[in-house]
Design an enzyme around this catalytic site. Structure first.
Site, short mmCIF file in Angstrom:
data_model
loop_
_atom_site.label_atom_id
_atom_site.label_comp_id
_atom_site.label_asym_id
_atom_site.label_seq_id
_atom_site.Cartn_x
_atom_site.Cartn_y
_atom_site.Cartn_z
N SER A 122 19.80 40.14 41.44
CA SER A 122 20.75 40.39 42.52
C SER A 122 21.03 39.14 43.35
O SER A 122 21.86 39.18 44.25
CB SER A 122 20.21 41.49 43.44
OG SER A 122 18.92 41.15 43.93
N HIS A 143 24.67 42.54 36.91
CA HIS A 143 24.01 43.12 38.06
C HIS A 143 24.47 44.56 38.27
O HIS A 143 25.56 44.81 38.78
CB HIS A 143 24.30 42.26 39.30
CG HIS A 143 23.68 42.77 40.56
ND1 HIS A 143 24.20 42.49 41.81
CD2 HIS A 143 22.57 43.54 40.77
CE1 HIS A 143 23.45 43.05 42.73
NE2 HIS A 143 22.47 43.70 42.13
N GLU A 155 28.33 43.92 38.63
CA GLU A 155 28.73 42.57 39.04
C GLU A 155 28.40 41.62 37.89
O GLU A 155 27.24 41.44 37.54
CB GLU A 155 27.97 42.18 40.31
CG GLU A 155 28.54 41.02 41.06
CD GLU A 155 27.80 40.75 42.37
OE1 GLU A 155 28.40 40.12 43.26
OE2 GLU A 155 26.63 41.17 42.51
N ASN A 193 25.48 40.81 47.49
CA ASN A 193 24.39 40.56 48.44
C ASN A 193 24.69 39.46 49.44
O ASN A 193 24.08 39.41 50.51
CB ASN A 193 23.09 40.27 47.68
CG ASN A 193 22.45 41.54 47.20
OD1 ASN A 193 22.33 42.50 47.93
ND2 ASN A 193 22.05 41.56 45.94
#
Length: 304
Positions: A122, A143, A155, A193
């Site tokens: 992540s 991800h 992702e 993130n």
């Protein structure tokens, strides 16, 4: 090229790993689930079975399809055996740089030459991960979001050396899984993130400074900003240790003080208050209970 992927090996059988195995098996792929502990693998298989039973109960999966999917999953405790037939490997180990680099060194040694190596990281640099292999052009980020069988986003992160054809393959493969892939480039935290973690961190700082309590912060974000889950509850769900790790990657990688982790977050992790997985974070978690109870540590936080 995505049509050539038949066998997928998933490294790690935890929450993310078993979820990734679930979606690949459900969509017709042969899945090799690898972990160093057979007990963890058995637990993961039980979790996959229970999650598929919920799908059957809701009518989104037939009993026959469930049994076929579970039958496609084989478990391994030896990496070489788990990956020798793999067309794609998805690493879903703990968010630890040294651990991931060591895994990718081994994958590069044991995987077939054509095999794509993906990481479910992540926040950790795909370029750095690829640099420890002799096939950086075949290393990519994939991800998934938690819970994997439910969340639509994948992702897809390009490393500096990732081939365009590999990106295309992983993009199309994600669509085959019923997911919505979004491509990002390799910068700390990628997109998800880099935006999410500063928000969670700011919520923790808001609590730390006594601006409002846990329930108030989460309620304001849920009702005022239409978030399905408040940032403190989400932090508990992700794991406070994972949040801290990602913030440290952002802070180190970008060098901007705005990414520095809140002191309260650091202290909670050091004290073992990791959120739902440890039984207590900003909230307390009791087995079988869906009620949110604010941790006693924060019960006295009030307006001043």
């Amino acid at each position: 090229m995505s049509g050539k992927i038949k066998t997928v090996t998933v490294i790690g059988s935890g929450t993310m790993g078993n979820g990734i195995c679930h979606v690949f098996a459900q969509n017709g792929f042969d899945v090799h689930m690898m972990d160093i502990n057979q007990g963890a693998l058995d637990k993961a298989l039980a979790t996959i079975g229970k999650n598929m039973d919920r799908q059957v109960a809701k009518g989104s999966l037939t009993e026959e399809a469930k049994n076929e999917a579970v039958g496609r999953i084989k478990t391994f405790t030896d990496m070489a055996s788990a990956v020798k037939e793999a067309d794609l490997v998805v690493e879903a180990a703990t968010e630890n740089v040294d651990l991931k680099l060591n895994i990718f060194r081994q994958l590069d040694e044991h995987c077939p030459a054509h095999c794509i190596l993906a990481s479910n990281t992540s926040s950790i640099s795909i370029t750095r991960i690829g640099s420890v292999t002799k096939r950086a052009n075949k290393v990519i980020g994939m991800h998934f979001m938690n819970p994997v069988p439910v969340m639509k986003l994948v992702e897809v992160i390009n490393g500096y050396a990732t081939d365009a054809e590999v990106t295309k393959t992983v993009y199309e493969l994600s669509e085959q899984l019923g997911k919505v892939p979004c491509v990002a480039n390799d910068y700390p935290g990628f997109v998800a993130n880099r935006i999410l973690m500063p928000m969670i961190n700011e919520a923790i700082i808001t609590l730390q400074e006594g601006v409002a309590g846990v329930a108030e912060i989460d309620t304001i974000m849920k009702l005022g900003m239409a978030h399905p889950m408040g940032p403190l509850q989400l932090a508990d769900f992700i794991g406070l240790d994972t949040c801290l790790s990602i913030l440290n990657v952002l802070y180190t990688g970008i060098g901007n003080p705005k990414y520095a982790p809140a002191t309260l977050l650091v202290n909670m992790v050091q004290a073992g208050r990791l959120g739902a997985k440890s039984g207590e974070g900003f909230y307390k978690y009791t087995a079988g209970s869906k009620d949110l109870v604010v941790s006693e540590s924060f019960a006295t936080v009030q307006w001043k």
